[in-house]
Design an enzyme around this catalytic site. Structure first.
Site, PDB file in Angstrom:
ATOM      1  N   ASN A  68       0.849  -1.190   0.000  1.00 42.44           N
ATOM      2  CA  ASN A  68       0.000   0.000   0.000  1.00 42.44           C
ATOM      3  C   ASN A  68       0.890   1.247   0.000  1.00 42.44           C
ATOM      4  OD1 ASN A  68      -1.394   2.279   1.086  1.00 42.44           O
ATOM      5  ND2 ASN A  68      -3.056   0.933   1.725  1.00 42.44           N
ATOM      6  N   ASP A  70      -0.084   4.487  -0.084  1.00 40.07           N
ATOM      7  CA  ASP A  70      -0.758   5.740   0.321  1.00 40.07           C
ATOM      8  C   ASP A  70       0.151   6.668   1.120  1.00 40.07           C
ATOM      9  OD1 ASP A  70      -3.036   4.718  -0.821  1.00 40.07           O
ATOM     10  OD2 ASP A  70      -4.008   4.200   1.079  1.00 40.07           O
ATOM     11  N   HIS A  71       0.995   6.098   1.989  1.00 42.49           N
ATOM     12  CA  HIS A  71       1.783   6.957   2.869  1.00 42.49           C
ATOM     13  C   HIS A  71       2.878   7.721   2.126  1.00 42.49           C
ATOM     14  CE1 HIS A  71      -0.244   6.132   6.552  1.00 42.49           C
ATOM     15  NE2 HIS A  71      -0.193   4.838   6.302  1.00 42.49           N
ATOM     16  N   ARG A  89       3.797  18.620   1.491  1.00 43.92           N
ATOM     17  CA  ARG A  89       4.518  19.765   0.959  1.00 43.92           C
ATOM     18  C   ARG A  89       3.902  20.322  -0.324  1.00 43.92           C
ATOM     19  NH1 ARG A  89       9.609  21.869   1.639  1.00 43.92           N
ATOM     20  NH2 ARG A  89       8.996  21.554   3.801  1.00 43.92           N
ATOM     21  N   HIS A 113      -5.670   3.774  -1.839  1.00 41.38           N
ATOM     22  CA  HIS A 113      -6.999   4.149  -1.354  1.00 41.38           C
ATOM     23  C   HIS A 113      -7.279   5.562  -1.861  1.00 41.38           C
ATOM     24  CE1 HIS A 113      -9.816   4.763   2.382  1.00 41.38           C
ATOM     25  NE2 HIS A 113     -10.440   4.916   1.239  1.00 41.38           N
ATOM     26  N   ARG A 158      -9.319   8.269  -1.436  1.00 42.66           N
ATOM     27  CA  ARG A 158     -10.290   8.746  -0.444  1.00 42.66           C
ATOM     28  C   ARG A 158     -11.122   9.887  -1.001  1.00 42.66           C
ATOM     29  NH1 ARG A 158      -9.359   7.368   5.017  1.00 42.66           N
ATOM     30  NH2 ARG A 158     -10.842   9.026   5.394  1.00 42.66           N
ATOM     31  N   ARG A 203      -6.923  12.985   0.551  1.00 44.77           N
ATOM     32  CA  ARG A 203      -5.854  13.465   1.442  1.00 44.77           C
ATOM     33  C   ARG A 203      -4.479  12.915   1.080  1.00 44.77           C
ATOM     34  NH1 ARG A 203      -7.311  10.245   6.955  1.00 44.77           N
ATOM     35  NH2 ARG A 203      -9.245  11.372   6.673  1.00 44.77           N
ATOM     36  N   HIS A 204      -4.439  11.789   0.357  1.00 51.28           N
ATOM     37  CA  HIS A 204      -3.116  11.307  -0.077  1.00 51.28           C
ATOM     38  C   HIS A 204      -3.091  10.974  -1.572  1.00 51.28           C
ATOM     39  CE1 HIS A 204      -5.115   7.624   1.107  1.00 51.28           C
ATOM     40  NE2 HIS A 204      -4.884   7.774   2.395  1.00 51.28           N
ATOM     41  N   GLU A 264      -8.706   0.569  -3.092  1.00 53.52           N
ATOM     42  CA  GLU A 264      -9.568   0.670  -1.901  1.00 53.52           C
ATOM     43  C   GLU A 264     -10.504   1.843  -2.108  1.00 53.52           C
ATOM     44  OE1 GLU A 264      -7.298   1.103   1.632  1.00 53.52           O
ATOM     45  OE2 GLU A 264      -6.287  -0.808   1.383  1.00 53.52           O
ATOM     46  N   THR A 276     -17.794  -0.492  11.778  1.00 53.08           N
ATOM     47  CA  THR A 276     -18.173  -1.354  12.905  1.00 53.08           C
ATOM     48  C   THR A 276     -17.366  -0.942  14.136  1.00 53.08           C
ATOM     49  OG1 THR A 276     -16.450  -2.922  12.370  1.00 53.08           O
ATOM     50  CG2 THR A 276     -18.607  -3.311  11.367  1.00 53.08           C
ATOM     51  N   THR A 277     -17.640  -1.596  15.260  1.00 56.20           N
ATOM     52  CA  THR A 277     -16.950  -1.209  16.498  1.00 56.20           C
ATOM     53  C   THR A 277     -15.431  -1.281  16.358  1.00 56.20           C
ATOM     54  OG1 THR A 277     -17.510  -3.431  17.186  1.00 56.20           O
ATOM     55  CG2 THR A 277     -18.664  -1.626  18.303  1.00 56.20           C
ATOM     56  N   GLU A 314     -10.921  -9.037   3.376  1.00 56.22           N
ATOM     57  CA  GLU A 314      -9.638  -8.685   3.991  1.00 56.22           C
ATOM     58  C   GLU A 314      -9.922  -8.512   5.474  1.00 56.22           C
ATOM     59  OE1 GLU A 314      -7.103  -5.813   2.017  1.00 56.22           O
ATOM     60  OE2 GLU A 314      -6.444  -5.033   3.959  1.00 56.22           O
ATOM     61  N   HIS A 343      -3.789  -4.117   7.752  1.00 55.69           N
ATOM     62  CA  HIS A 343      -3.799  -2.984   8.686  1.00 55.69           C
ATOM     63  C   HIS A 343      -2.920  -3.263   9.914  1.00 55.69           C
ATOM     64  CE1 HIS A 343      -5.526   1.017   9.472  1.00 55.69           C
ATOM     65  NE2 HIS A 343      -5.028   0.757  10.664  1.00 55.69           N
ATOM     66  N   GLY A 344      -1.885  -2.459  10.032  1.00 55.29           N
ATOM     67  CA  GLY A 344      -1.022  -2.544  11.204  1.00 55.29           C
ATOM     68  C   GLY A 344      -0.038  -3.700  11.183  1.00 55.29           C
ATOM     69  N   GLY A 369       1.236  -1.287   4.345  1.00 50.56           N
ATOM     70  CA  GLY A 369       1.633   0.045   3.913  1.00 50.56           C
ATOM     71  C   GLY A 369       2.610   0.715   4.846  1.00 50.56           C
ATOM     72  N   HIS A 370       2.126   1.133   6.015  1.00 50.95           N
ATOM     73  CA  HIS A 370       2.882   2.026   6.885  1.00 50.95           C
ATOM     74  C   HIS A 370       4.271   1.500   7.224  1.00 50.95           C
ATOM     75  CE1 HIS A 370       4.020   4.049  10.656  1.00 50.95           C
ATOM     76  NE2 HIS A 370       3.440   5.084  10.101  1.00 50.95           N
TER      77      HIS A 370
HETATM   78  N1  PXP Z   1      -5.732  -2.714   4.235  1.00 53.93           N
HETATM   79  C1  PXP Z   1      -6.662  -1.727   4.248  1.00 53.93           C
HETATM   80  C2  PXP Z   1      -8.059  -2.055   3.849  1.00 53.93           C
HETATM   81  C3  PXP Z   1      -6.301  -0.411   4.588  1.00 53.93           C
HETATM   82  O1  PXP Z   1      -7.236   0.562   4.572  1.00 53.93           O
HETATM   83  C4  PXP Z   1      -4.952  -0.145   4.901  1.00 53.93           C
HETATM   84  C5  PXP Z   1      -4.510   1.246   5.214  1.00 53.93           C
HETATM   85  O2  PXP Z   1      -5.088   1.713   6.334  1.00 53.93           O
HETATM   86  C6  PXP Z   1      -4.036  -1.193   4.894  1.00 53.93           C
HETATM   87  C7  PXP Z   1      -4.453  -2.473   4.558  1.00 53.93           C
HETATM   88  C8  PXP Z   1      -2.592  -0.977   5.233  1.00 53.93           C
HETATM   89  O3  PXP Z   1      -2.470  -0.653   6.571  1.00 53.93           O
HETATM   90  P1  PXP Z   1      -1.034  -0.225   7.146  1.00 53.93           P
HETATM   91  O4  PXP Z   1      -0.690   1.065   6.483  1.00 53.93           O
HETATM   92  O5  PXP Z   1      -1.283  -0.110   8.606  1.00 53.93           O
HETATM   93  O6  PXP Z   1      -0.088  -1.323   6.793  1.00 53.93           O
END
Ligand code: PXP
Length: 253
Positions: free
Chosen positions: A7, A9-10, A18, A52, A54, A58-59, A79, A109-110, A160, A202-203, A224-225
């Site tokens: 991913n 996006d970052h 910038r 993604h 959005r 934003r990115h 996404e 969701t929660t 996912e 995610h994470g 991604g991150h």
């Molecule tokens: N999968 C989905 C559906 C996401 O929206 C994201 C980004 O938030 C990721 C994976 C990647 O998450 P991360 O940047 O925490 O690795």
């Protein structure tokens, strides 16, 4: 072999910090270019690239997505929110897959995944529109039995599993980590039993991937991150290659 979706996006977040006013990548002056990064990630072993787009832009920008579509050689995973504008965009773009994610508060969701149970009609509409165009739909959901069953009833080909709750617990809350890991494993087993293809995201990072790769029936991780962060030190090629290695490391005999 577990596949790796990167991913990007970052990288776009950093550029936008910038160069929000610039509408083009001017001879390399507008940095970093997420598309250039994606192409190197592919060469280093990424099996697919995720972006993604959005609603607030934003990115990632629309022009990034079109440039990617033209240049990249692996699978593009878009996404997106379940909105008419995004359905229209996806049908024009024709990516390999779309992953439906929540953007507005009431769709969450929660735990933070898409509320498929609460938005059956909308989700079904997207799945059917994409199926008609030969695009795979993935639903980004919590490992919650009701969400998994609803996804299978709507005949989503992929889900996912949202690994965010697990990843948040991982370094600080051992009991929570065990609980969330169990939920993910149960969810993956249930989803597979209902005929769903299981991805995760995610994470996920260079540490917790040692456990995440053991998720039953796991096909692909979208990360991604941690990869973009590692790339600041090692470069994107090494960051991708290292994650791919860790994702598929075999236990020592
Ligand atoms: N999968 C989905 C559906 C996401 O929206 C994201 C980004 O938030 C990721 C994976 C990647 O998450 P991360 O940047 O925490 O690795």
């Amino acid at each position: 072999m577990i596949l790796l979706g990167v991913n990007i996006d970052h990288a776009a977040t950093l550029r936008q910090a910038r160069y929000r006013q610039h509408s083009a990548t001017v001879g390399g002056a507008v940095e970093p270019d997420p598309v250039a990064l994606a192409l190197i990630a592919e060469r280093a072993g990424a099996d697919g690239i995720t972006v993604h787009l959005r609603e607030d832009r934003r990115h990632i920008q629309e022009r990034d997505v079109w440039r990617l579509r033209e240049c990249m050689g692996t699978r593009l995973n878009l996404e997106m929110a379940c909105t008419p504008a995004m359905i229209d965009f996806a049908l024009r773009l024709n990516p390999h897959s779309v992953c439906l994610v929540p953007e507005s508060r009431e769709e969450v969701t929660t735990e933070g995944g898409l509320d498929v149970v609460g938005h059956r009609g909308k989700v079904q509409e997207v799945i059917e529109a994409m199926r008609g165009a030969g695009i795979v739909t993935s639903l980004f959901i919590d490992p919650d039995p009701a969400q998994i069953v609803a996804s299978a009833e709507l005949r989503a080909p992929w889900i996912e599993l949202h690994t965010g709750a697990y990843a948040n617990c991982y370094p600080v809350d051992p009991a929570g980590r065990t609980r969330e890991w169990q939920r993910l494993c149960d969810g993956a087993t249930r989803a597979h039993g209902l005929g769903l293809v299981v991805n995760a995201g995610h994470g996920i990072n260079y540490v917790n991937v040692a456990e995440v790769r053991g998720l039953p029936h796991l096909r692909e991780c979208n990360i991604g991150h941690s990869i973009i962060s590692r790339a600041l030190f090692s470069g994107i090629a090494e960051a991708v290659a290292e994650m791919r290695r860790r994702l598929n490391e075999r236990p020592h005999a």
